[in-house]
Design a protein around this motif. Structure first.
Motif, PDB file in Angstrom:
ATOM      1  N   ALA A  57      30.310  86.315  24.795  1.00 30.41           N
ATOM      2  CA  ALA A  57      30.375  85.417  23.530  1.00 30.41           C
ATOM      3  C   ALA A  57      31.307  84.682  23.112  1.00 30.41           C
ATOM      4  CB  ALA A  57      30.484  86.955  22.564  1.00 30.41           C
ATOM      5  N   PRO A  61      29.200  80.796  22.185  1.00 31.47           N
ATOM      6  CA  PRO A  61      29.080  81.472  20.900  1.00 31.47           C
ATOM      7  C   PRO A  61      27.955  81.221  20.271  1.00 31.47           C
ATOM      8  CG  PRO A  61      30.256  79.667  20.792  1.00 31.47           C
ATOM      9  CD  PRO A  61      30.113  79.839  22.373  1.00 31.47           C
ATOM     10  N   VAL A  62      27.037  80.220  20.594  1.00 30.57           N
ATOM     11  CA  VAL A  62      25.676  80.127  19.875  1.00 30.57           C
ATOM     12  C   VAL A  62      24.451  81.098  20.406  1.00 30.57           C
ATOM     13  CG1 VAL A  62      23.698  78.362  19.731  1.00 30.57           C
ATOM     14  CG2 VAL A  62      26.133  77.432  19.615  1.00 30.57           C
ATOM     15  N   LYS A  63      24.714  81.474  21.537  1.00 32.03           N
ATOM     16  CA  LYS A  63      23.866  82.123  22.289  1.00 32.03           C
ATOM     17  C   LYS A  63      24.259  83.648  21.487  1.00 32.03           C
ATOM     18  CE  LYS A  63      22.133  84.194  26.594  1.00 32.03           C
ATOM     19  NZ  LYS A  63      22.141  83.681  28.130  1.00 32.03           N
ATOM     20  N   ALA A  64      25.362  83.917  21.602  1.00 25.63           N
ATOM     21  CA  ALA A  64      25.794  85.196  21.134  1.00 25.63           C
ATOM     22  C   ALA A  64      25.505  85.426  19.674  1.00 25.63           C
ATOM     23  CB  ALA A  64      27.332  85.348  21.151  1.00 25.63           C
ATOM     24  N   SER A  65      25.452  84.273  18.937  1.00 22.04           N
ATOM     25  CA  SER A  65      25.115  84.511  17.526  1.00 22.04           C
ATOM     26  C   SER A  65      23.524  84.565  17.389  1.00 22.04           C
ATOM     27  CB  SER A  65      25.685  83.129  16.844  1.00 22.04           C
ATOM     28  OG  SER A  65      26.797  82.909  16.763  1.00 22.04           O
ATOM     29  N   VAL A  66      22.935  83.963  18.252  1.00 17.19           N
ATOM     30  CA  VAL A  66      21.520  84.343  18.045  1.00 17.19           C
ATOM     31  C   VAL A  66      21.089  85.781  18.355  1.00 17.19           C
ATOM     32  CG1 VAL A  66      19.212  83.753  19.513  1.00 17.19           C
ATOM     33  CG2 VAL A  66      20.763  82.018  18.523  1.00 17.19           C
ATOM     34  N   TYR A  67      21.846  86.152  19.563  1.00 20.80           N
ATOM     35  CA  TYR A  67      21.401  87.730  19.925  1.00 20.80           C
ATOM     36  C   TYR A  67      21.930  88.707  18.818  1.00 20.80           C
ATOM     37  CZ  TYR A  67      20.467  86.447  24.855  1.00 20.80           C
ATOM     38  OH  TYR A  67      19.822  86.195  25.819  1.00 20.80           O
ATOM     39  N   VAL A  68      23.049  88.420  18.265  1.00 20.98           N
ATOM     40  CA  VAL A  68      23.478  89.353  17.326  1.00 20.98           C
ATOM     41  C   VAL A  68      22.577  89.157  15.907  1.00 20.98           C
ATOM     42  CG1 VAL A  68      25.509  89.455  15.411  1.00 20.98           C
ATOM     43  CG2 VAL A  68      25.917  89.273  17.653  1.00 20.98           C
ATOM     44  N   THR A  69      22.094  87.996  15.715  1.00 24.29           N
ATOM     45  CA  THR A  69      21.097  87.756  14.425  1.00 24.29           C
ATOM     46  C   THR A  69      19.902  88.525  14.680  1.00 24.29           C
ATOM     47  OG1 THR A  69      22.177  85.782  13.912  1.00 24.29           O
ATOM     48  CG2 THR A  69      19.949  86.048  12.987  1.00 24.29           C
TER      49      THR A  69
END
Length: 230
Positions: A57, A61-69
């Motif tokens: 993450a 950070p962008v990929k992690a934000s997509v997964y969290v969303t």
């Protein structure tokens, strides 16, 4: 001979002490058991997995934000998925709101939609399916509580291909969308305006200029009234 025995006695005592079992406490035996070793290895694996997730993450950070969303949205859909009791409560609430209105001002579309669903509910022909993140309500041919052959025979249910025609409503994010859309302007009887010209049937909210002009006319009328009263 005696001196030889005396000489060997310390060595025998040391050997017996080395071969004797060492007494351990219950906590030490529990710590070294197979279950404890398995739990420690499992916790170590989880710790390593969490560390890798945090490192990934931080690096992406962008990929992690997509997964969290995505996961947050799925959890919200599961958490707010409406149940059968909520559909019946919403249906009866809409029926009560329509019942408070005069038949002359009820919306015919809203009234017909709600009354048809209420009749199906009273006949026991409403069925509810939960798909986890959304719910479906559909109609059947008969009540499951009746003793008719058509209702009891397991070989005569409605096929799944007819489910789209029997679908009544979809519940998603805490709302029954078909019922909500049909209740829009439920207190406006459109039949009263069907004889009007088409430009007069549709209304739009006033713009900023029109509101300011109306307020100016209102202030002027107040000044005139004050001058007349004086």
């Amino acid at each position: 001979m005696c001196s030889r025995r005396v000489a060997w006695r310390p060595f025998c005592v040391a050997a017996e002490a080395a071969t004797a079992p060492v007494s351990r406490s219950k906590w030490e035996r529990l710590r070294d058991s197979k279950a404890a070793v398995w739990c420690r290895s499992l916790l170590s694996d989880y710790k390593e997995a969490c560390r890798e997730v945090l490192v990934g993450a931080w690096e992406q950070p962008v990929k992690a934000s997509v997964y969290v969303t995505v996961f947050g949205g799925v959890w919200a859909c599961f958490h707010t998925n409406p149940d059968q009791e909520s559909f019946e409560a919403a249906l009866l609430g809409c029926s009560n709101r329509l019942g408070l209105l005069s038949p002359w001002i009820r919306n015919a579309t809203s009234d017909g939609h709600v009354q048809s669903r209420v009749k199906l509910r009273n006949d026991g022909r409403l069925r509810y399916i939960s798909l986890g993140f959304l719910s479906l309500v559909y109609r059947t041919d008969s009540d499951s509580a009746v003793m008719l052959y058509e209702a009891r025979c397991s070989n005569l249910p409605a096929p799944w291909r007819e489910l789209p025609q029997r679908m009544l409503d979809v519940g998603f994010i805490g709302r029954w969308w078909n019922l909500h859309s049909k209740m829009k302007d439920y207190d406006v009887n459109e039949d009263e305006f069907k004889h009007l010209p088409q430009p007069m049937r549709a209304t739009s909210p006033p713009g900023v200029g029109e509101v300011e002009r109306n307020e100016g006319l209102h202030r002027v009328s107040l000044l005139i009234m004050e001058n007349v009263s004086e």
